[in-house]
Structures are given as structure tokens and as C-alpha cells.
Design an enzyme around this catalytic site. Structure first.
Site, mmCIF file in Angstrom:
data_model
loop_
_atom_site.group_PDB
_atom_site.id
_atom_site.type_symbol
_atom_site.label_atom_id
_atom_site.label_comp_id
_atom_site.label_asym_id
_atom_site.label_seq_id
_atom_site.Cartn_x
_atom_site.Cartn_y
_atom_site.Cartn_z
ATOM 1 N N VAL A 106 -6.665 -18.395 -10.843
ATOM 2 C CA VAL A 106 -5.432 -18.959 -11.378
ATOM 3 C C VAL A 106 -5.395 -20.142 -11.552
ATOM 4 C CG1 VAL A 106 -3.043 -18.627 -10.634
ATOM 5 C CG2 VAL A 106 -4.580 -16.629 -10.013
ATOM 6 N N CYS A 107 -4.618 -20.623 -12.671
ATOM 7 C CA CYS A 107 -4.445 -22.004 -12.872
ATOM 8 C C CYS A 107 -5.519 -23.032 -12.838
ATOM 9 C CB CYS A 107 -2.976 -22.489 -11.996
ATOM 10 S SG CYS A 107 -2.517 -24.227 -12.340
ATOM 11 N N THR A 108 -5.691 -23.960 -11.948
ATOM 12 C CA THR A 108 -6.857 -24.930 -11.836
ATOM 13 C C THR A 108 -7.954 -24.463 -11.133
ATOM 14 O OG1 THR A 108 -5.762 -26.100 -10.148
ATOM 15 C CG2 THR A 108 -5.375 -26.919 -12.264
ATOM 16 N N GLY A 109 -7.746 -23.006 -10.476
ATOM 17 C CA GLY A 109 -8.808 -22.441 -9.839
ATOM 18 C C GLY A 109 -10.185 -22.462 -10.735
ATOM 19 N N THR A 126 -7.214 -22.467 -18.394
ATOM 20 C CA THR A 126 -6.544 -22.883 -17.087
ATOM 21 C C THR A 126 -5.244 -23.766 -17.520
ATOM 22 O OG1 THR A 126 -7.124 -24.390 -15.235
ATOM 23 C CG2 THR A 126 -7.762 -25.197 -17.558
#
Length: 320
Positions: A106-109, A126
Site C-alpha cells: 500500500v502506498c510507499t510500501g 506507488t
């Protein structure tokens, strides 16, 4: 009831909504009357200790990452903690993430997965603000900055924060069917209608805002009048420039050509009308400047791979 395990990785500086958004989806789905199985959700940090989120919230995990067997779905959230990740966390992901049947960021993961080499050779996305960084730092990753989420086999990556909810709903729909996913979407007061190829930004946000006022006025005019004469000559006249000067200046200041900008505005307007209204296809095609349903159909198939009627069937907001 049978269960599928969902493991969420926690670390200092994690974004709280990246954690709680998908967890609310999976938790609710497992309790839905129509669900054929449930989800057993577990959160874990490297040492099993509490972590502090980027907003200051403290999360207490269920245990350590090393405890238990491989999960069905492994979720790696983003947050400020992905900027300088703990090398031990990267080592754990590199060693254990391949054991999960589904790997989700999720996102910057996605930065953590990329650092562990788990995105090499895969298409991924991302948060829009770090897409360039992801592409430059990890050239073996095929970075697509446009969609709100990307699915590439067992690997799924999503854009910022709320896109994690959209991706979780898509995974639940795959697992338990549309009825269950729609039940959870209604419970969370979100629409089960955002496809993965939905742009992270609206056209007006995705394109740069022109510096010069006449060009900014043209951008606003296009938004307000998708059914108008939006040819280069007509728009150039509004900007008080020659067509050649206008086309060159528009590209330089917005990062896209006038024609592509008009096409995206019309497509976005048509999508909103298909999602949110009961207007007919012919009426929408005229309101969005396509002129005929066939012209709008060609634009939809080219951009989205689906005709307007199919798009409406899949993403029309439910009548409450």
C-alpha cells in the site's frame, strides 16, 4: 468457517490508514453473511513491540514477524518509515515474502518490496510523489504512475492511502464475490466502482497548471465546456495566440498537448456521468463533446478497454 490469513507488517513511521483501511475491508468481509470463509488478521513487527505511526498513533502488534507460518496475504503498508527502512525488515521480506500466496503493498510500501528485490521484473505503482524515485532507484521495476492499483500475478501494489481500500475491495471481490465486496463497500460508505486503471489524479490535478493566466483560463474553459469547440484554433483564439504558439506554450507549461488534455477531460467527464447519473449513452456522448455514441465508444475502448455500457454496468453507483 474456513479462514485465510492476512498478515500486516508494522514498523515505526508506518502510515496508519495504510494499515487500518485494508484491515477494515478484510475484517468486515469475513463477517459478512454471504462470505464463504473468513479472514484471520494478524499484525506483526520485527520484535513484536509497539510501533509509532507517522501521525503519532501507537500500534501494538499481535506479535513478531517470525512467529507463525506463511500467510495467505501479506500486506506491506507505506509511510515515512519507508524512507530509511530497517535493514532487518528488508532482510525479513526478502526471505519470507515469497512464501505468501498474495503479496500486497500500500502506498510507499512498494519501496520496501523494491529494496528487497521483490518487484524486479514486475509492473507496479506507488504514491504519485515517489513514482519517479521508485523508477530511478530500482530500474528493474516497471513503474506505472497512473493507476490507483496494479495487479501483476500474485503481486499487487497500490497508490496512496485510500487506494489501499480500493485494492482490498478488489481482492475481497476475487475471494468472496461481488456481493460480499459490495456489502463491505456500503458499510464503509465507499463505492465499489474504482477500477485499478482509474487515474491517481483527476485530469486537472495530473496535468501541470499553466503559469500564464490566458493558458490557465483555457484549461478551466475546457473543464467547464467539454461539449464545446475545443480545437486548437478555437482554444488558441481564447489564449490570444496563434495556433502554433498556443500548442507549443500549452505543451511546455502543462506537460501535455492540447488534444490529449481535451481527450482526458472528456473521458473523465463521461466516466463521472456514467457512474453517477442515469443519463443515456447518446445524451452523455453529446454532453462530453463526442458527438455520437460510436465516437465515445471508440474513446472508451482505446483508453479503458471497455465500452461505455460495460463501464456503466461495472461501476455505476448503486441506488440507495
Amino acid at each position: 468457517m474456513p479462514e485465510r490469513t492476512v498478515l500486516v507488517v508494522l514498523f515505526d513511521g508506518v502510515q496508519s490508514l495504510d494499515v487500518t483501511g485494508p484491515l477494515e475491508v478484510f475484517s468486515g468481509a469475513g463477517k459478512a453473511p454471504s462470505a464463504a470463509f473468513g479472514y484471520r488478521i494478524r499484525t506483526a513487527s520485527l520484535d513484536g513491540g509497539p510501533v509509532r505511526t507517522s501521525s503519532g498513533l501507537t500500534l501494538v502488534p499481535d506479535g513478531r514477524l517470525g512467529d507463525g507460518g506463511p500467510p495467505h496475504t501479506l500486506i506491506v503498508p507505506g509511510g515515512e518509515g519507508t524512507r530509511c527502512p530497517d535493514p532487518a525488515l528488508i532482510d525479513w521480506l526478502r526471505a519470507h515474502a515469497t512464501g505468501a500466496e498474495r503479496l500486497v503493498s500500500v502506498c510507499t510500501g512498494a519501496l520496501l518490496l523494491a529494496e528487497a528485490g521483490l518487484l524486479d521484473g514486475h509492473r507496479a505503482t506507488t504514491h504519485w510523489s515517489v513514482c519517479d524515485h521508485l523508477a530511478r532507484t530500482y530500474p528493474r521495476v516497471d513503474v506505472d504512475p497512473e493507476p490507483i492499483f496494479v495487479r501483476d500475478g500474485r503481486l499487487s501494489t497500490s497508490a496512496g492511502v485510500t487506494a489501499g481500500i480500493d485494492l482490498a475491495l478488489a481482492l475481497v471481490e476475487e475471494d468472496l464475490g461481488r456481493t460480499t465486496a459490495l456489502t463491505i463497500a456500503r458499510h464503509l460508505v465507499v463505492f465499489l466502482r474504482r477500477p485499478g486503471n482509474q487515474a491517481q489524479f483527476s485530469v486537472q490535478l495530473a496535468a501541470q497548471t499553466a503559469r500564464r493566466e490566458p493558458l490557465r483560463e483555457v484549461q478551466q474553459y475546457i473543464t467547464d465546456h467539454p461539449d464545446g469547440d475545443l480545437g486548437v484554433e478555437a482554444l488558441a483564439g481564447r489564449a490570444r495566440l496563434s495556433p502554433r504558439q498556443f500548442a507549443r506554450a500549452f505543451l511546455a507549461e502543462t506537460g501535455t498537448t492540447p488534444g490529449k488534455y481535451v481527450d482526458r477531460v472528456r473521458l473523465e467527464h463521461a466516466r463521472r456521468l456514467l457512474e453517477d447519473t442515469g443519463d443515456g449513452i447518446e445524451e452523455i456522448s453529446r454532453a462530453c463533446g463526442y458527438g455520437t455514441p460510436e465516437a465515445m465508444r471508440r474513446a472508451f475502448v482505446k483508453a479503458l478497454g471497455a465500452a461505455p455500457a460495460e463501464y456503466r454496468r461495472r461501476f455505476h453507483a448503486p441506488v440507495r
